[in-house]
Write an enzyme that holds these catalytic residues in place. Structure first.
Site, PDB file in Angstrom:
ATOM      1  N   HIS A 141       0.690  -1.247   0.130  1.00  7.09           N
ATOM      2  CA  HIS A 141       0.025   0.083  -0.083  1.00  7.09           C
ATOM      3  C   HIS A 141       0.933   1.194  -0.191  1.00  7.09           C
ATOM      4  O   HIS A 141       0.126   2.367   0.234  1.00  7.09           O
ATOM      5  CB  HIS A 141      -0.884   0.080   1.173  1.00  7.09           C
ATOM      6  CG  HIS A 141      -1.921  -1.264   1.144  1.00  7.09           C
ATOM      7  ND1 HIS A 141      -2.797  -1.322   2.240  1.00  7.09           N
ATOM      8  CD2 HIS A 141      -2.173  -1.981   0.127  1.00  7.09           C
ATOM      9  CE1 HIS A 141      -3.551  -2.412   1.983  1.00  7.09           C
ATOM     10  NE2 HIS A 141      -3.316  -2.919   0.751  1.00  7.09           N
ATOM     11  N   CYS A 186       4.239  14.319  -7.229  1.00 11.07           N
ATOM     12  CA  CYS A 186       3.338  15.322  -7.761  1.00 11.07           C
ATOM     13  C   CYS A 186       2.301  14.329  -8.915  1.00 11.07           C
ATOM     14  O   CYS A 186       3.092  13.722  -9.749  1.00 11.07           O
ATOM     15  CB  CYS A 186       4.150  16.451  -8.625  1.00 11.07           C
ATOM     16  SG  CYS A 186       3.006  17.470  -9.502  1.00 11.07           S
TER      17      CYS A 186
END
Length: 275
Positions: free
Chosen positions: A112, A120
């Protein structure tokens, strides 16, 4: 402990860990007994609304400071030691706290993602979480880290004055920044799950520690092991979705159980060497 040790002795073990492994480090479990009810932000909410991003980053900043101060517990260090001894082939973790690496584990698959890096979404530039945290403090000097932060497993926290919060943006292009973690409603990267699957296939035993297996990634890996007729060991406080498919299930804390198993495996190795 004897049965688990006998299953693991002389085998290569793939380990899947969940939030229950990090509770002894002060990071709460989503679904454990007594866990507060939460409604985590979805990736769709985060991407669609500046107000949601403001709320996320304000809470995440305070949570991150306490989250990053957590230290590996006995469960983490025991798994690292078992890897060094050749018992554990690698760790597949559903946690985003980075504690396995800090404990010394070398082969870690962060299913995860990890909270310590930010990317970004427009230009792909990556930033260390600490640098983003410093920018948040500079833009929001009213934020002060409380002596005690109510954390969640994803590094979130309850915050006031959210409407005043200035959201950090990419210093390269001004785009949306997002921690490199899988949000609710977001898929695990294909290559990441393939890495986890390969680790299971290269092992002889699957050990699941501190996971209720409610998240599909964990149950999918259990199914990979079951189809290969691998022994499956589950250590978790409370029921899991995989209990009926386990070779053995231990309803207990992960730290004390893993330490006891490690100590018994050590004794078995010494006995075998003496023969």
């Amino acid at each position: 402990m004897e049965r688990i040790s006998d299953i693991l002795a002389g085998k290569r073990t793939a380990v899947v860990t969940g939030a229950g492994l990090s509770t002894d480090s002060g990071i709460p479990d989503y679904r454990g007994e007594g866990a507060p009810q939460r409604t985590p932000m979805t990736v769709q909410q985060f991407l669609a609304s500046e107000s949601f991003r403001r709320r996320y980053w304000a809470g995440s900043h305070l949570g991150w400071r306490a989250f990053s101060a957590a230290r590996p517990n006995v469960g983490h260090t025991t798994l690292a030691e078992l890897e060094q001894r050749g018992v554990v082939a690698g760790v597949i973790t559903q946690n985003v706290d980075g504690l396995h690496l800090r404990a010394g584990s070398r082969h870690v698959v962060d299913l995860h993602g990890s909270m310590d890096q930010v990317s970004c979404l427009h230009c792909g530039q990556t930033f260390a979480r600490e640098s983003v945290s410093d920018r948040i403090l500079a833009a929001n000097p009213w934020i002060e880290l409380p002596d005690s932060v109510v954390m969640a497993p994803d590094g979130d926290a309850e915050v006031t004055r959210v409407d005043e919060f200035v959201v950090p943006t990419c210093s390269v292009c001004g785009g949306i920044l997002k921690p490199d973690v899988v949000f609710f409603g977001e898929f695990i990267p294909t290559e990441k799950f393939a890495e986890a699957k390969a680790l299971v296939h290269a092992s002889d035993v699957l050990l699941i520690a501190g996971s209720s297996l409610v998240v599909n990634s964990g149950i999918r890996l259990l199914e990979q092991a079951r189809r290969r007729r691998m022994p499956i060991v589950i250590v978790n406080r409370g029921a899991t979705r995989g209990d009926g498919r386990a070779t053995i299930k231990v309803d207990a804390g992960t730290s004390e159980t893993l330490l006891a198993v490690s100590e018994r495996l050590g004794r078995l190795s010494l006995s075998a060497a003496a023969v």
